[in-house]
Motif scaffolding. Structure first.
Motif, PDB file in Angstrom:
ATOM      1  N   GLN A   1      -1.526  -1.689   7.377  1.00  0.00           N
ATOM      2  CA  GLN A   1      -0.694  -0.486   7.564  1.00  0.00           C
ATOM      3  C   GLN A   1      -1.436   0.534   8.425  1.00  0.00           C
ATOM      4  O   GLN A   1      -0.854   1.144   9.329  1.00  0.00           O
TER       5      GLN A   1
ATOM      6  N   LEU B   1      -3.518   3.275   1.964  1.00  0.00           N
ATOM      7  CA  LEU B   1      -2.893   2.310   2.873  1.00  0.00           C
ATOM      8  C   LEU B   1      -3.687   1.004   2.917  1.00  0.00           C
ATOM      9  O   LEU B   1      -4.912   0.996   2.850  1.00  0.00           O
TER      10      LEU B   1
ATOM     11  N   ILE C   1      -0.540   2.072  12.277  1.00  0.00           N
ATOM     12  CA  ILE C   1      -0.534   3.490  12.690  1.00  0.00           C
ATOM     13  C   ILE C   1      -1.476   3.684  13.881  1.00  0.00           C
ATOM     14  O   ILE C   1      -1.111   4.276  14.894  1.00  0.00           O
TER      15      ILE C   1
ATOM     16  N   SER D   1      -1.856   9.954  16.710  1.00  0.00           N
ATOM     17  CA  SER D   1      -1.022   9.008  15.965  1.00  0.00           C
ATOM     18  C   SER D   1       0.205   9.718  15.395  1.00  0.00           C
ATOM     19  O   SER D   1       0.167  10.913  15.093  1.00  0.00           O
ATOM     20  N   ARG D   2       1.259   8.940  15.229  1.00  0.00           N
ATOM     21  CA  ARG D   2       2.511   9.504  14.705  1.00  0.00           C
ATOM     22  C   ARG D   2       2.307  10.176  13.350  1.00  0.00           C
ATOM     23  O   ARG D   2       1.748   9.555  12.444  1.00  0.00           O
TER      24      ARG D   2
ATOM     25  N   GLY E   1       3.932   8.307  10.621  1.00  0.00           N
ATOM     26  CA  GLY E   1       3.455   6.929  10.488  1.00  0.00           C
ATOM     27  C   GLY E   1       3.311   6.463   9.048  1.00  0.00           C
ATOM     28  O   GLY E   1       3.844   5.404   8.684  1.00  0.00           O
ATOM     29  N   PRO E   2       2.585   7.209   8.201  1.00  0.00           N
ATOM     30  CA  PRO E   2       2.410   6.739   6.817  1.00  0.00           C
ATOM     31  C   PRO E   2       3.742   6.479   6.106  1.00  0.00           C
ATOM     32  O   PRO E   2       3.881   5.481   5.384  1.00  0.00           O
TER      33      PRO E   2
ATOM     34  N   LYS F   1      -0.367   8.294  23.355  1.00  0.00           N
ATOM     35  CA  LYS F   1      -0.077   7.135  22.514  1.00  0.00           C
ATOM     36  C   LYS F   1       1.432   6.904  22.400  1.00  0.00           C
ATOM     37  O   LYS F   1       1.934   5.850  22.785  1.00  0.00           O
TER      38      LYS F   1
ATOM     39  N   VAL G   1       5.140   3.064   7.556  1.00  0.00           N
ATOM     40  CA  VAL G   1       4.450   1.794   7.252  1.00  0.00           C
ATOM     41  C   VAL G   1       4.437   1.475   5.752  1.00  0.00           C
ATOM     42  O   VAL G   1       4.077   0.366   5.363  1.00  0.00           O
ATOM     43  N   THR G   2       4.829   2.425   4.923  1.00  0.00           N
ATOM     44  CA  THR G   2       4.858   2.160   3.478  1.00  0.00           C
ATOM     45  C   THR G   2       6.269   1.930   2.964  1.00  0.00           C
ATOM     46  O   THR G   2       6.461   1.638   1.777  1.00  0.00           O
TER      47      THR G   2
ATOM     48  N   GLY H   1       0.852  -1.189   0.000  1.00  0.00           N
ATOM     49  CA  GLY H   1       0.000   0.000   0.000  1.00  0.00           C
ATOM     50  C   GLY H   1       0.879   1.226   0.000  1.00  0.00           C
ATOM     51  O   GLY H   1       2.062   1.139   0.328  1.00  0.00           O
ATOM     52  N   ALA H   2       0.312   2.361  -0.392  1.00  0.00           N
ATOM     53  CA  ALA H   2       1.096   3.595  -0.444  1.00  0.00           C
ATOM     54  C   ALA H   2       0.381   4.672   0.347  1.00  0.00           C
ATOM     55  O   ALA H   2      -0.796   4.528   0.691  1.00  0.00           O
ATOM     56  N   GLU H   3       1.104   5.736   0.649  1.00  0.00           N
ATOM     57  CA  GLU H   3       0.495   6.856   1.363  1.00  0.00           C
ATOM     58  C   GLU H   3      -0.729   7.316   0.590  1.00  0.00           C
ATOM     59  O   GLU H   3      -0.682   7.485  -0.623  1.00  0.00           O
TER      60      GLU H   3
END
Lengths: 171, 743
Positions: free
Chosen positions: A102, A98, A106, B11-12, B15-16, B637, B19-20, A93-95
């Motif tokens: 993913q 997601l 978060i 949330s951080r 984050g995105p 968090k 996680v990507t 997945g991408a920004e």
């Protein structure tokens, strides 16, 4: 670093073209046969989302999915995977788009430094597909090949549990 | 005032990217025509290189150069030039400086080639011959040579002055114990190996992507070691794959990469192997002795705490080990000794709560032992010796809610249901044990700067040269900025990890949230003042008669609370004034009077449950409650995760972690992640509960923040060791508590 990348050194005689199917696209590399899949992805295809933590299959940071199965990409050679379907974190997945896993990572704060995270997510994707883990204890046991030095483990397990429930209730 | 972001579970913001896989770490920046450097490590612990033969490596097509001490470029001569911001007293290690070997796995050559595979192969062809010298690596054997470090390390409190007469008081005490505790070498082992990518540009300009907790510390190290101009060296480190203190000092890969890039006039990447990650920076091996004398009712009469830690031959690395017992307990007679032993290892380095993890493990185990000696509840014994002031210097604390930590932690854990007798609780074939311990760390505020820039949109950027090593710096900077200027957090962008940004100290000591947070808030408040002036000065401004004390900044507007008609959007204020951007940079430091008047600490109470299978000797931690008093919590968090991560590392310290030396070879034997055990998923219970105890403290730092990076690990190992004693009746005083010690 483009689609075509090659090794230039002593092994130039040994270098051969290898076509890998990565995240749905065919990518041609010119590499020595002993280039690991991990180095092929990171250094020749510029896919640095897959991480090198130990290069010995001891930490799981390099986990990718090959034909849907999670493997340590540092313990296998790129040339061995022609014809296989390789999926890395960039293909999960991408920004802006997601994958539920993913997003769950978060939401549950399932990472801190983020270095083990792509491996955790790829491993969890494989785990869910395996359908073997039903309880938190089983998730913990079957995710134990993916180390997290920041100690986000309880949050990682919570994120995976959440994503498993979402996957089960999906139409 | 109600908060939109501060104190919430946000949330951080990074984050995105994480996680990507989009977040780039030091060894991942794409650079054209990059060369790869692979390090060759020494195979002996001490001696001299008599011959180094690079010919075979150089003969490999694709190899660009092999650097050794024989052909390295000129570097600085004075020790002063090699000392970074956190260097201890002594002579910092100089990579490839001469033929001398100071420790095993010391870098002796760097092979640079056009691709990684070639560099790795050629590195195997470098032949090194040594004249081996005698080495000493065994702390226990060398403890007779221990000395008080003649020069104190900057920023590290020396042992407290003695109080009363500990020797006489111990002799006279009706009840007493004397115990020795040992802790092994531990390595930080962040998941990301140390790496540097140097982008070499024309005219000798270098962009250095480095794994570090201090970009400006690395920049000044590079400029002073290589004699480069600061304007020509930019150090960038937006993401750090864990560090835990190992990235406080510039490590040798950054030296090697910069050296090769400047010599070859090429871009170079050097990434260390996991094995090489064991060749620098570790928690020192220590031996501690504690004596306690007490009245039968538990009142402490005498306390002595002595610690010996190893250091290298070339530096006096020091940390605060023995002070914690003096801080926590008010024995009228006390003495404290801290000594070093020189060994042929690389210098130790700060590792998460340096000193406190060790000193608190010892004192909090000893207090538990005394409680059994006196047949008192371990928590009751601590309360009987509770102190409201710092017993080391008599100063009051800015705040100390440790009593509430004990109370809330005990209640949540169910401590009152504990049967104190060892081996009294079982389930199936497992013995169950409950233990607890106190934790403490410093609550420091350091001088730091930040810049805030507000543009139409509204868009707000905040920037400081600090780091986010997973601690959540990006996120709290965004929260503070969004809160202060009343814009959505999505409108805030955060820049950090770049030496060209406003000045920041290294990211460590748990001081980043308090220090960078204060600077970000100050810069945003200045922008706020400027913005208010613009808004009030508008023609027919609805805020014409308002003053800044009575308006609120919210939803991208400046308005009078309760009167929606009297509101000016940020964009309108900027546009009407024809101002493209409002910018402010502020530097905030600690109050000097307050620093002198008060002690400033975080506190915690850790409660742990273990289950021990006696037949197999396996101990598992099944439950932990950690109640923490750390002032204001900016983000529930990420703050909770910080403490939880500390607890996990504390479980590792208690049960798993140990770098094992072979003293015959002077070498660490388990230098990999299969044999150096850190906790894995299966080792960690879901039930790690973090309680943040309310602690209002406007004195400790401008935001009332104390910091959370280290407090989570402190006390955890003692609580687990105490629980194992409660379960089994076995007191293990040398960490880690492994199977062999429980069988």
């Amino acid at each position: 670093m483009g689609t075509e990348a090659s090794a230039a050194g002593v092994f130039s005689a040994a270098v051969r073209p290898v076509t890998l199917s990565v995240n749905g696209a065919d990518r041609e590399l010119r590499i020595a046969p002993w280039t690991t899949l991990l180095d092929g992805l990171r250094e020749y295809l510029g896919l640095t989302g897959t991480k090198k933590g130990c290069d010995h299959g001891q930490c799981g940071a390099c986990t990718v999915l090959v034909d849907g199965v999670r493997i340590n990409s540092c313990l296998t050679l790129a040339v061995m995977h022609e014809g296989a379907t390789i999926r890395t974190i960039e293909g999960i997945g991408a920004e802006g788009a997601l994958h539920p896993l993913q997003q769950a990572f978060i939401d549950h704060d399932a990472f801190q430094c983020g270095y083990c995270t792509p491996g955790q997510i790829c491993s969890a994707t494989g785990l869910i597909a395996e359908g073997r883990a039903r309880t938190p204890e089983e998730i913990r046991e079957l995710m134990s090949g993916n180390l997290c030095r920041c100690g986000a483990y309880p949050n990682i397990v919570a994120a995976i549990e959440h994503a498993m429930r979402v996957a089960e209730t999906a139409p | 005032m109600s908060m939109t972001y501060l104190g919430k579970a946000v949330s951080r913001v990074d984050g995105p990217a994480k996680v990507t896989g989009a977040a780039r770490y030091a060894g991942e920046f794409p650079v054209p025509e990059l060369t790869y450097g692979v390090v060759v490590s020494s195979t002996i612990a001490r001696g001299k290189i008599t011959r180094i033969d690079s010919a075979a490596a150089l003969g490999v097509p694709g190899v660009v150069q092999v650097f050794t001490h024989e052909n390295r470029p000129h570097t600085a001569y004075l020790n002063r030039s090699w000392r970074d911001e956190v260097a201890p007293p002594g002579a910092p290690f100089r990579p490839l400086y001469d033929a001398e070997i100071h420790f095993s796995a010391q870098p002796v050559a760097l092979v640079v080639a056009e691709d990684f595979e070639t560099a790795r192969y050629a590195a195997s062809l470098v032949r090194v011959e040594y004249e081996q010298g005698p080495h000493t690596t065994d702390l226990e054997r060398e403890r007779g040579t221990a000395y008080v470090p003649p020069k104190k390390r900057n920023g590290i409190a020396p042992p407290p002055d003695p109080r009363g007469n500990a020797v006489e008081a111990l002799a006279a005490a009706p009840r007493k114990i004397a115990r020795q505790y040992v802790s092994p070498f531990e390595h930080h082992n962040p998941m990301e190996p140390f790496a540097t990518t140097v982008l070499w540009q024309d005219a000798g300009r270098l962009t250095v992507f480095d794994k570090t907790q201090g970009v400006q510390n690395v920049q000044s190290y590079i400029t002073s070691v290589f004699g480069l101009k600061a304007a020509n060296v930019q150090v960038i480190s937006p993401f750090v794959g864990g560090a835990f203190g190992s990235g406080l000092r510039p490590q040798y890969q950054v030296f090697l990469a910069v050296m090769a890039a400047t010599e070859l006039e090429r871009s170079v990447r050097v990434t260390l192997t996991r094995q090489q990650m064991f060749s620098f920076s570790y928690r020192p091996n220590t031996i501690q002795a504690i004596s306690l004398g007490a009245r039968p009712d538990g009142k402490l009469l005498a306390l002595t705490h002595e610690a010996i830690g190893n250091t290298s031959q070339h530096e006096d690395y020091q940390e605060t080990v023995v002070n914690w017992s003096g801080l926590l307990y008010g024995a009228e007679n006390a003495s404290f000794i801290y000594k070093l032993v020189k060994t042929d290892w690389a210098s130790p380095a700060d590792m998460r709560a340096p000193g406190a993890t060790l000193g608190v493990f010892a004192i909090e185990t000893a207090i538990d032992e005394l409680a059994y000696e006196l047949s008192l509840d371990p928590l009751a014994l601590r309360l009987a010796n509770y102190t409201e002031r710092d017993e080391n210097d008599g100063k009051p604390f800015t705040s100390k809610e440790l009593r509430a930590c004990y109370q809330q932690g005990a209640e949540r854990f169910g401590w009152s249901k504990r049967n104190p007798a060892p081996r009294s609780m079982t389930e199936g074939r497992e013995l169950i044990g409950w233990g607890m311990a106190t934790g403490a760390w410093e609550a420091l505020h350091m001088k730091a700067a930040a810049r805030a820039t507000l543009r139409a949109g509204p868009m707000l950027e905040v920037a400081s040269a600090t780091a986010d090593i997973g601690t959540g710096t990006y996120t709290i900077m965004a929260q503070i900025a969004a809160e202060t200027l009343g814009v959505p957090i999505e409108a805030v962008s955060v820049k950090l990890g770049d030496s060209s940004l406003p000045k920041s100290p290294i990211e460590g000591g748990s001081w980043t949230a308090a220090s960078i947070g204060a600077a970000v808030q100050a810069a945003c408040e200045t922008v706020r003042g400027k913005l208010f002036k613009l808004a009030r000065g508008l023609e027919n401004s609805p805020l014409a008669n308002a003053d800044i004390e009575h308006v609120e900044f919210a939803d991208g507007t400046i308005r009078l609370p309760g009167d929606p008609s009297r509101s000016v959007p940020i964009d309108r204020a900027l546009a009407a004034a024809g101002t493209e951007a409002l910018e402010a940079e502020e530097t905030v430091g600690p109050g000097l009077i307050s620093s002198r008047r008060f002690s400033r600490n975080t506190h915690s109470a850790v409660f742990a449950e273990v289950r021990v299978d006696e037949e197999l000797g396996i101990a598992r931690v099944t439950r932990v409650v950690n109640a923490v008093a750390a002032g204001r919590i900016l983000n529930l968090k990420t703050g909770g995760s910080q403490v939880m991560g500390g607890v996990v590392m504390g479980i590792g310290m208690a049960l798993h972690e140990e770098t094992m030396p072979d003293h015959a070879l002077g070498r660490f034997m388990n230098h990999n992640l299969a044999e150096y055990h850190i906790p894995v998923h299966a080792d960690i219970p879901a039930a790690i509960e973090v309680i943040f105890v309310e602690e209002h403290d406007p004195e400790v730092s401008p935001l009332g923040v104390k910091g959370l990076g280290e407090i989570g690990i402190v006390g955890t190992a003692a609580a687990i060791g105490n629980a194992i004693y409660h379960a089994t009746g076995k007191r293990v005083r040398d960490l880690p508590i492994t199977i062999d010690k429980l069988l």
